[in-house]
Every structure is written in structure tokens, then in C-alpha cells.
Design a protein around this motif. Structure first.
Motif, PDB file in Angstrom:
ATOM      1  N   LEU A   1      -2.799   3.883  -8.987  1.00  0.00           N
ATOM      2  CA  LEU A   1      -1.874   3.269  -9.937  1.00  0.00           C
ATOM      3  C   LEU A   1      -1.572   1.818  -9.564  1.00  0.00           C
ATOM      4  O   LEU A   1      -1.516   0.941 -10.425  1.00  0.00           O
ATOM      5  N   LEU A   2      -1.389   1.577  -8.278  1.00  0.00           N
ATOM      6  CA  LEU A   2      -1.097   0.215  -7.819  1.00  0.00           C
ATOM      7  C   LEU A   2      -2.287  -0.723  -8.024  1.00  0.00           C
ATOM      8  O   LEU A   2      -2.115  -1.932  -8.197  1.00  0.00           O
TER       9      LEU A   2
ATOM     10  N   ILE B   1       6.948  -3.445  -9.725  1.00  0.00           N
ATOM     11  CA  ILE B   1       5.758  -2.672 -10.110  1.00  0.00           C
ATOM     12  C   ILE B   1       5.987  -1.186  -9.854  1.00  0.00           C
ATOM     13  O   ILE B   1       5.691  -0.332 -10.692  1.00  0.00           O
ATOM     14  N   LEU B   2       6.545  -0.865  -8.669  1.00  0.00           N
ATOM     15  CA  LEU B   2       6.807   0.532  -8.331  1.00  0.00           C
ATOM     16  C   LEU B   2       7.863   1.137  -9.250  1.00  0.00           C
ATOM     17  O   LEU B   2       7.758   2.310  -9.645  1.00  0.00           O
ATOM     18  N   GLN B   3       8.876   0.356  -9.614  1.00  0.00           N
ATOM     19  CA  GLN B   3       9.902   0.847 -10.536  1.00  0.00           C
ATOM     20  C   GLN B   3       9.301   1.155 -11.908  1.00  0.00           C
ATOM     21  O   GLN B   3       9.648   2.154 -12.544  1.00  0.00           O
TER      22      GLN B   3
ATOM     23  N   SER C   1       0.835  -1.192   0.000  1.00  0.00           N
ATOM     24  CA  SER C   1       0.000   0.000   0.000  1.00  0.00           C
ATOM     25  C   SER C   1       0.872   1.246   0.000  1.00  0.00           C
ATOM     26  O   SER C   1       2.005   1.220   0.439  1.00  0.00           O
ATOM     27  N   ALA C   2       0.318   2.347  -0.505  1.00  0.00           N
ATOM     28  CA  ALA C   2       1.089   3.587  -0.591  1.00  0.00           C
ATOM     29  C   ALA C   2       1.281   4.180   0.785  1.00  0.00           C
ATOM     30  O   ALA C   2       0.378   4.213   1.606  1.00  0.00           O
ATOM     31  N   SER C   3       2.482   4.654   1.043  1.00  0.00           N
ATOM     32  CA  SER C   3       2.772   5.312   2.311  1.00  0.00           C
ATOM     33  C   SER C   3       3.301   6.699   2.024  1.00  0.00           C
ATOM     34  O   SER C   3       3.545   7.059   0.886  1.00  0.00           O
TER      35      SER C   3
ATOM     36  N   ILE D   1      -4.389   5.955 -16.470  1.00  0.00           N
ATOM     37  CA  ILE D   1      -4.446   6.667 -15.184  1.00  0.00           C
ATOM     38  C   ILE D   1      -3.260   7.620 -15.057  1.00  0.00           C
ATOM     39  O   ILE D   1      -3.404   8.749 -14.567  1.00  0.00           O
ATOM     40  N   ILE D   2      -2.082   7.189 -15.502  1.00  0.00           N
ATOM     41  CA  ILE D   2      -0.899   8.046 -15.437  1.00  0.00           C
ATOM     42  C   ILE D   2      -1.093   9.288 -16.301  1.00  0.00           C
ATOM     43  O   ILE D   2      -0.789  10.412 -15.879  1.00  0.00           O
TER      44      ILE D   2
END
Length: 202
Positions: free
Chosen positions: A97-98, A152-154, A1-3, A109-110
Motif C-alpha cells: 500500500l505504501l 499517507i498512513l492516516q 517502511s512497515a513495522s 490494492i486495498i
């Protein structure tokens, strides 16, 4: 999850000591405060953000106490509210995004986030914190053939950078691309492609 960065969850330290500003910084803050009195304070602050140095922003983040002048208190309070709001938006953007689920939807979305101005400094700060966390706690993909959280984040980071580069001056876009390219051979190819005369065929 996003932090989010650790200090985004709470207000900056409200130390009793008065925060010191230079004469130039004081003049800049008072000019900004005057704009608050004549219109939308939040909009005036957004327009002025690019003129505020990181040092001044840091000092203002600490200057919400009564030990400072009315102008500094008001600008500091508005700045903290704006930055906390941007961090909340950034966290929600990264969460979207995730949760995209597929590349085509992710790209859509981006693109939408960039058009709405959500791929800003706050967003990349949140994304960087998540990348660092994923890198230090990467256990690999949960299923065979699946991408890990770090991968995925990269990918999200690279695609967001590419999207932002489409809307900035070419020289700045190239500089940004070079700074995020660690491989010397790829940087060399970028130099050759963008900065040297291209061969032509007659």
C-alpha cells in the motif's frame, strides 16, 4: 517502511512455570485439539479464532513449554505460528500500500486485499503501530506539497476501514464509523443520516 509490534519478531516468553487455564478454557482447548487430529489443524484454528477470548489467546501464546499438557502445547504452537504468519502478511500488505504511488492504484490494492481477507486484525495492529511511530516522529513532508508519512498512513487507515465496512452488517459498519470519528459535529451528522427518518419531497 512497515513495522510490526515489538513482540511479533520473537516468540512469546517461554517461562518454565506452567500457565494456568480455567476448566472452561481447558475444555475449549481440548475440543480444538481434537479437531486438529481429525483434519487440517491450521484451518481448524482459523475457524475457531473468533471464539477465543483475548485472555485465552494471551495465555496460549505463553504456553508452548513442556510444563503444559499435550493439547495446550499443540494448540499454542499452532496459534503462535498462525499469528506470526499473519503479521508477516500484514507487514507485506502495508508495504504494498505504501508503495502504490497513486490513489487509483492504492484503492485497487486495498480492494484486492479486502477480498483476500488480508485487512484483518493483524493488519490493523501493524498499521496502528506504524501510525503511532509516524505520529511521534513526524517531521512533515520531505518535499513541498507532498504528503507526510503520517498523512499517507492516516489515509490508508481511513480507506481500509471504509473498505471493510462495505462487507460487514450495516449496524456494525455504522458503529465502527462512529468510533473512528473524533469530531462531534460529524458524528451528529452520521446519527441524523443513518438513524432518523429522511425528509422526502413530493
Amino acid at each position: 517502511s512497515a513495522s510490526t509490534p515489538a513482540d511479533s519478531q520473537s516468540s512469546p516468553s517461554s517461562a518454565a512455570a506452567k500457565v494456568e487455564f480455567t476448566d472452561q478454557e481447558q475444555t475449549l482447548v481440548e475440543g480444538l485439539f481434537a479437531k486438529f487430529e481429525n483434519g487440517d489443524a491450521r484451518q481448524a484454528l482459523k475457524e475457531a479464532m473468533s471464539t477465543l477470548s483475548p485472555t485465552l489467546i494471551y495465555r496460549l501464546r505463553q504456553a508452548t513449554t513442556i510444563e503444559n499438557s499435550t493439547a495446550i502445547q499443540r494448540v499454542a504452537t499452532e496459534l503462535n505460528a498462525l499469528m506470526n504468519e499473519e503479521l508477516d502478511i500484514a507487514r507485506d500488505t502495508l508495504k504494498d500500500l505504501l508503495n502504490a504511488g497513486e490513489i487509483r492504484k492504492l484503492d485497487s490494492i486495498i480492494g484486492k486485499a479486502n477480498r483476500e481477507g488480508r485487512l484483518n486484525t493483524a493488519f490493523f495492529n501493524v498499521l496502528t503501530v506504524n501510525l503511532e511511530d509516524a505520529a511521534s516522529n513526524d517531521d512533515g513532508p520531505s518535499e513541498e506539497g507532498a504528503a507526510s508519512r503520517l498523512q499517507i498512513l492516516q489515509h490508508i487507515y481511513t480507506r481500509c476501514q471504509e473498505e471493510v465496512e462495505k462487507s460487514i452488517p450495516p449496524g456494525l459498519a455504522l458503529l465502527n464509523k462512529l468510533l473512528r470519528t473524533p469530531e462531534a459535529s460529524i458524528r451528529s451528522n452520521l446519527y441524523e443520516h443513518y438513524l432518523t427518518p429522511q425528509k422526502t419531497t413530493i
